[in-house]
Design a protein around this motif. Structure first.
Motif, PDB file in Angstrom:
ATOM      1  N   ASP A   6       0.755  -1.094   0.009  1.00 37.60           N
ATOM      2  CA  ASP A   6       0.097   0.079  -0.050  1.00 37.60           C
ATOM      3  C   ASP A   6       0.874   1.087   0.070  1.00 37.60           C
ATOM      4  OD1 ASP A   6       0.423   1.106   2.919  1.00 37.60           O
ATOM      5  OD2 ASP A   6       0.220  -1.173   2.845  1.00 37.60           O
ATOM      6  N   ARG A   7       0.376   2.251  -0.079  1.00 36.80           N
ATOM      7  CA  ARG A   7       0.909   3.521  -0.330  1.00 36.80           C
ATOM      8  C   ARG A   7       1.176   4.431   1.132  1.00 36.80           C
ATOM      9  NH1 ARG A   7       3.569   5.582  -4.876  1.00 36.80           N
ATOM     10  NH2 ARG A   7       2.826   4.026  -6.821  1.00 36.80           N
ATOM     11  N   GLY A   8       1.051   3.467   2.088  1.00 42.40           N
ATOM     12  CA  GLY A   8       1.054   4.088   3.284  1.00 42.40           C
ATOM     13  C   GLY A   8       2.754   4.485   3.379  1.00 42.40           C
ATOM     14  N   ILE A   9       2.839   5.918   3.986  1.00 40.56           N
ATOM     15  CA  ILE A   9       4.070   6.427   4.182  1.00 40.56           C
ATOM     16  C   ILE A   9       4.395   6.770   5.752  1.00 40.56           C
ATOM     17  CG2 ILE A   9       5.679   8.314   3.553  1.00 40.56           C
ATOM     18  CD1 ILE A   9       4.061   8.466   0.689  1.00 40.56           C
ATOM     19  N   ALA A  10       5.368   6.141   6.230  1.00 33.36           N
ATOM     20  CA  ALA A  10       5.705   6.439   7.510  1.00 33.36           C
ATOM     21  C   ALA A  10       6.789   7.548   7.737  1.00 33.36           C
ATOM     22  CB  ALA A  10       6.199   5.280   8.167  1.00 33.36           C
ATOM     23  N   ALA A  11       6.442   8.667   8.323  1.00 34.77           N
ATOM     24  CA  ALA A  11       7.579   9.882   8.441  1.00 34.77           C
ATOM     25  C   ALA A  11       8.769   9.115   9.022  1.00 34.77           C
ATOM     26  CB  ALA A  11       6.757  10.732   9.262  1.00 34.77           C
ATOM     27  N   ALA A  13      11.712   8.592  11.254  1.00 35.47           N
ATOM     28  CA  ALA A  13      11.611   8.508  12.757  1.00 35.47           C
ATOM     29  C   ALA A  13      12.616   9.519  13.305  1.00 35.47           C
ATOM     30  CB  ALA A  13      12.231   7.123  13.318  1.00 35.47           C
ATOM     31  N   ARG A  16      10.536  13.419  12.211  1.00 35.78           N
ATOM     32  CA  ARG A  16       8.867  13.487  12.065  1.00 35.78           C
ATOM     33  C   ARG A  16       8.509  14.847  12.702  1.00 35.78           C
ATOM     34  NH1 ARG A  16       4.244   9.079  12.952  1.00 35.78           N
ATOM     35  NH2 ARG A  16       5.014   8.642  10.949  1.00 35.78           N
ATOM     36  N   ASP A 131       7.115   7.700  -4.603  1.00 30.86           N
ATOM     37  CA  ASP A 131       6.714   7.876  -3.586  1.00 30.86           C
ATOM     38  C   ASP A 131       7.400   9.086  -2.693  1.00 30.86           C
ATOM     39  OD1 ASP A 131       5.101   5.673  -3.412  1.00 30.86           O
ATOM     40  OD2 ASP A 131       6.572   4.260  -2.608  1.00 30.86           O
ATOM     41  N   LEU A 132       8.554   9.326  -3.315  1.00 31.73           N
ATOM     42  CA  LEU A 132       9.290  10.455  -2.702  1.00 31.73           C
ATOM     43  C   LEU A 132       8.646  11.876  -3.215  1.00 31.73           C
ATOM     44  CD1 LEU A 132      12.949   9.093  -2.656  1.00 31.73           C
ATOM     45  CD2 LEU A 132      11.614  10.102  -0.551  1.00 31.73           C
TER      46      LEU A 132
END
Lengths: 192, 873
Positions: A6-11, A13, A16, A131-132
């Protein structure tokens, strides 16, 4: 090959933002509060976005180097024009973020059709790169539209069957050129 | 009228029999909708001779000339008699047998005949008629649960007079297309025939393959049974395969007591059936309190029975059937009996992670009486009583104990669990609950290769190896970019294949990779008692890169500059800025490394000062991302310096002169002796020595000595200055010693006595006495060598103030004192010097005078190769 996610993007760590980001998913509040907080927010925001920008540039350089390392792409003459491969995007010096994303999406489709083992990694890199770009676009409040599969690529299978080598070499060569354009464009803060 | 009809029926039957004799059992005109529908999947086939009278048995009110009794059943003809057999011996050679289907639910049996015009004529009789004298079979037909095979099972009834004959059964069938379901039967040729497998006990099984696409079609068939020489043809029968599906009985019937104290009956379907099932559970409870029977239908594969009691037994059977539409119940599963113990723990075993909280419940039955939960106490390993603060009374009979913040179980011998006992005050039952506490803190470390295409993750299962029967699995979830602050176990995850290495670690390889994606990983410990997950970690491949080492590493001592210069090429990847580490040292077996760090990513070389410019240095370089992320690369392949001349020799050799005087000829020969220049002075080699002469009369001239360290010349003039130059590939030494020979110089004899005392195997102490004189001594020269060895004479310069001196030889370990020959040479005072030894260069002069040997250490002159001589001065 690993399935797509999925396109979930985690900031990141380490960087953030602690506060809502203007233009991103900010909960609308009074305008004056926003203006008052803006210098602070932009400072906080600067750190992750700078990291995203750095990662974007580094990833572009990495892909360019990867293509360089593919032996059969090195000897291809840039002077010779190859016809019949118009579906492969050409060079566009001035690129917006959405155009970059669209271009990369086409290349990703093309690379996914190529059987060479070493383009799988590049295809993965392109996915990360897109994604970036989405993250960069979001930071500028310009959401990128979802790219649809292009009709012109429907004939890709036929072309591949007959001219696999040409397609691979031209696609990688043009991708390399496009990436170098993007690298230059990113320094100029491209528009939406 | 009844009789007329009956005689008409007989006549029709006879005609039909004759027709069949001619046409050999052709069922071509029978109405299709008269086929016996296999809705009761168990039914019977009965056949009797046509001459049997059954008219009187027709039930009142049933029409005898109805051509179609709603299609529910029909009768058909059978024929072809073999005269053999007792039963048939009294029958005529050609007897017609009438066969019909009937079932326990509907005992009416209809016989079929055909009139001259071919119209069906059906008569219904009670099956009892046939049971008296005919042949009988039980038939069961169903569709297998895999929806591929239709089965008919034929069994001869015990009363069957043909039972003792060989039985051969054929099933003739046709699968009618949906559009073809016309009232007429298909042509005979369209029937396919299968031979049924018959066993010795007169049971046959017929298999008809059914294509998946035709499950809804009508399967039309009839049986051809040969027994005792008689061939019986059943009436046609029909079925839609999808409506007579009979699943296999459920498997894996299992009973257990749940964590909440209920009895859980569970089972599994034998295969993955392509339709939903319903289940019928039949169970009975037999306890001291009561006897209970129950019968429940469920759609799940388990059933909970409340309030399980200790010391009871439970019998359970399950069967299944299609949930939707028509279907047939499967056979019952094998009976399972479950007996509860006098002490029930629920759960009986717990597997949990260290740091968690868990609870056990217990019901205790003591001599047919359940103990009050208030009287129950808990013990651990029969060694320690668990504090009452950890107890809870759930109800009158159920007690609960809770363990907070558990520590990992320490295996005691082969026991890898803690035994938890529920006791009745002072009395504990031998049964116990098992508590397995596992430390799931498994460290997962990952490394991305230098080509940025592969990430290898490693983890060690050593912490949980004690749990027998467990298997470990690395699971991961990839987020599109980066990691979250707190990694968590994602509900959607994938397993990753990992391979055990020789060092006991598991290695899992991700290739290709998403460089900037976050891979959240954890180890899942699967065990029959449950599964545990280790704390998840999130890794971004880009952050754990171990670059390839720098390439093209070169090392050299720079000419004229005299620095160790190291150059390298950065690896192709990563594109991030890199820092570099250089280690260098003198080449040898064990290199004493010195480190130098380069933080400028653009630098490709570094120049370092080294103490010895004329030695071979080994150099290696490694790199790492400048931002500190990732790992250091391996060290590059070592590069070595080559010893070459770096500069002109620092100074010329230090030299002494020996003057030999021939009084008869009044000539003086001067021999110059000098120490060969060491590398540190010659930088780094000496090609030749040149002696530079100067006299007032002849001026200056050079004399090439080559590699020799001695030169003898004739001293003729009053004053004669000499200088020894060392020459290497760069040029001549810049600082040189100058000696001026003067006629007024004479020999000095001042050492009165010299004594030597061995201190140990490698050290000798020397002391000497001087004669009284007015000489102003500058220094002593000591010449020594080890006797009986092929060693060279060594020279030592000793300050004039020293009265005793230690001669130390580190290379020798076992020498007697008398092996040493000490030859004291006294150099005179400055006035008496044959010449003035001066250092032209002020800096070198300082070096010269400060370089006085320390008497307690090895002399600076040791190891120098002086030409052996017998006399000095």
């Amino acid at each position: 090959m690993e399935p797509r996610r999925d396109r979930g993007i985690a900031a990141p760590a380490a960087a953030r933002p602690q506060k809502p980001i203007p233009g991103r998913k900010m909960r609308c509040g009074p305008l004056y509060r926003f203006l008052w907080l803006w210098p602070y927010l932009s400072y906080v925001e600067a750190v992750p976005i700078r990291k995203v920008q750095d990662d974007t540039k580094t990833l572009i350089k990495t892909i360019v180097t990867r293509i360089n390392d593919i032996s059969h792409t090195q000897s291809v003459s840039s002077k010779q024009r190859v016809t019949g491969l118009d579906f492969i995007p050409g060079l566009h010096p001035l690129l917006s973020l959405s155009k970059m994303d669209q271009t990369l999406a086409i290349y990703q489709q093309i690379l996914a059709s190529l059987p060479s083992r070493n383009v799988i990694q590049i295809s993965n890199d392109l996915e990360n790169l897109r994604d970036l770009l989405h993250l960069l676009a979001a930071s500028k409040s310009c959401p990128l539209p979802q790219v649809r599969a292009l009709e012109s690529l429907e004939s890709l299978g036929v072309v591949l069957e007959a001219s696999l080598y040409s397609t691979e070499v031209v696609a990688l060569s043009r991708l390399q050129g496009s990436l170098q354009d993007m690298l230059r464009q990113l320094d100029l803060s491209p528009g939406c | 009228m009844f009789q007329a009809r009956c005689s008409s029926l007989k006549m029709i039957c006879q005609k039909f029999c004759v027709a069949l004799l001619h046409w050999e059992f052709i069922y071509v005109t029978t109405a299709f909708n008269l086929a016996y529908p296999i809705t009761p999947w168990k039914f019977k086939l009965s056949c009797m001779p046509s001459n049997t009278t059954y008219d009187f048995l027709f039930p009142p009110g049933i029409s005898k000339n109805t051509s179609n009794l709603n299609g529910r059943y029909e009768a058909v003809v059978e024929t072809k008699l073999n005269s053999s057999g007792n039963y048939l011996s009294n029958l005529s050679s050609r007897i017609t047998f009438h066969c019909c289907f009937w079932s326990e639910e509907d005992k009416n049996c209809s016989v079929y005949a055909d009139d001259i015009e071919g119209k069906a004529f059906v008569t219904t009789v009670n099956s009892l008629v046939f049971q008296q004298t005919g042949a009988h079979w039980n038939i069961q037909c169903w569709m297998k649960e895999d929806l591929k095979l239709f089965i008919c099972y034929i069994e001869s009834l015990f009363k069957n007079p043909f039972k003792n004959y060989d039985l051969t059964v054929h099933l003739l069938y046709v699968l009618l297309d949906l559009l073809e379901e016309s009232p007429l039967l298909p042509e005979k040729g369209s029937f396919q025939i299968v031979q049924c497998n018959c066993s010795f006990n007169e049971c046959c099984e017929c298999h008809v393959p059914v294509p998946t696409a035709k499950l809804n079609n009508t399967l039309l068939m009839y049986l051809k049974i040969t027994s005792g020489g008689v061939i019986f043809h059943s009436p046609p029968m029909s079925a839609q395969p999808i409506n007579v599906v009979k699943p296999d009985p459920p498997l894996g019937l299992h009973m257990e007591i749940t964590d909440t104290g209920s009895l859980k009956i569970s089972w599994s379907s034998p295969t993955l059936v392509p339709f939903q099932l319903q289940y019928q559970v039949k169970y009975s409870e037999n306890s001291t309190k009561n006897m209970k029977k129950a019968d429940e239908i469920v759609t799940a594969t388990s059933l909970l029975v409340d309030s399980v009691l200790p010391g009871s037994s439970y019998d359970v059977q399950v069967r299944s059937k299609r949930l939707d539409g028509l279907g047939i119940w499967s056979d019952w599963s094998t009976l399972l009996t479950f007996t509860t113990q006098d002490v029930i723990y629920f759960p009986p075993k717990i597997l949990t992670a260290a740091g968690s909280n868990i609870s056990f419940h217990c019901i205790y039955k003591n001599e047919k009486k359940i103990v009050s939960s208030k009287k129950i106490v808990w013990w651990l390993n029969l060694a320690e009583k668990i504090p009452q603060s950890q107890y809870d009374v759930v109800d009158d009979h159920i007690s609960k104990v809770t363990f907070p913040n558990l520590n990992a179980t320490k295996p005691r011998g082969k026991f890898t669990y803690d035994a938890v006992y529920c006791c009745n005050e002072q009395e504990c039952h031998h049964r116990y609950a098992e508590l397995y506490v596992i430390d799931v803190n498994i460290n997962i470390s990952c490394e991305t290769d230098g080509y940025l295409t592969k990430m290898t993750c490693r983890w060690s299962p050593s912490a949980i190896q004690s749990l027998a029967g467990s298997n470990l699995q690395l699971r991961y979830h990839r987020s599109s970019l980066y990691c979250s602050d707190v990694p968590s176990i994602h509900p959607v995850s994938e397993p990753k294949d990992c391979h055990l290495q020789r060092d006991g670690f598991y290695e899992c390889i991700f290739q290709p990779i998403f460089l900037l994606s976050g891979y959240t990983m954890w180890i899942r410990i699967n065990h029959t008692l449950g599964s545990l997950d280790s704390p998840p970690v999130c890794v971004i491949p880009d952050s754990v890169v171990k670059p390839l080492p720098p390439s093209s590493v070169k090392a050299e001592i720079t000419v004229k500059i005299g620095l160790l210069k190291i150059s390298w090429e950065k690896p192709v990847f990563p594109e991030n800025n890199l820092q570099f580490q250089i280690r260098y040292g003198l080449s040898g077996k064990q290199v004493q490394w010195k480190m130098f760090e380069v933080y400028d990513a653009k630098l490709k070389s570094a120049s370092l000062p080294v103490p010895d410019l004329c030695a071979v240095y080994t150099v290696q370089v490694r790199c790492k991302r400048l931002d500190g992320l990732g790992y250091w690369s391996n060290w590059s392949t070592p590069a070595h310096t080559v010893v070459v001349d770096v500069k002109v020799p620092i100074r010329g050799p230090e030299f002494w002169r020996i003057i030999s005087e021939d009084t008869t000829k009044k000539e003086r020969n001067v021999t110059l002796l000098w120490k060969p220049l060491m590398k540190n002075d010659s930088l780094c080699s000496v090609r030749r020595y040149v002696v530079k002469h100067h006299t007032s009369h002849n001026g200056t001239w050079l004399e090439d000595v080559g590699n020799h360290t001695k030169l003898t010349f004739l001293w003729t003039e009053q004053a004669h200055s000499v200088m020894v130059l060392a020459i290497n590939s760069i040029g001549a030494s810049s600082a040189n010693f100058n000696l001026t020979l003067s006629r007024s110089i004479s020999k000095v004899n001042i050492v009165q006595s010299l004594s030597a005392y061995p201190l140990n195997s490698s050290c000798v102490i020397l002391s000497w006495m001087l004669s009284p004189s007015d000489y102003n001594l500058m220094y002593f020269i000591l010449e020594w060598k080890i006797l009986n060895e092929d060693s060279e004479i060594k020279w030592l310069r000793i300050p004039s103030s020293v009265k005793k001196y230690y001669v130390h030889d580190d290379e020798k370990h076992q020498h007697d004192a008398d092996l040493y020959v000490i030859v004291p040479i006294i150099i005179s005072s400055s006035i008496l010097l044959l010449g003035t030894l001066s250092v032209l260069h002020q800096r070198m002069k300082k070096l010269f005078w400060e370089d006085v040997p320390n008497p307690k250490n090895c002399s600076w002159a040791q190891g120098l190769n002086f030409q052996k001589r017998t006399d000095i001065l």
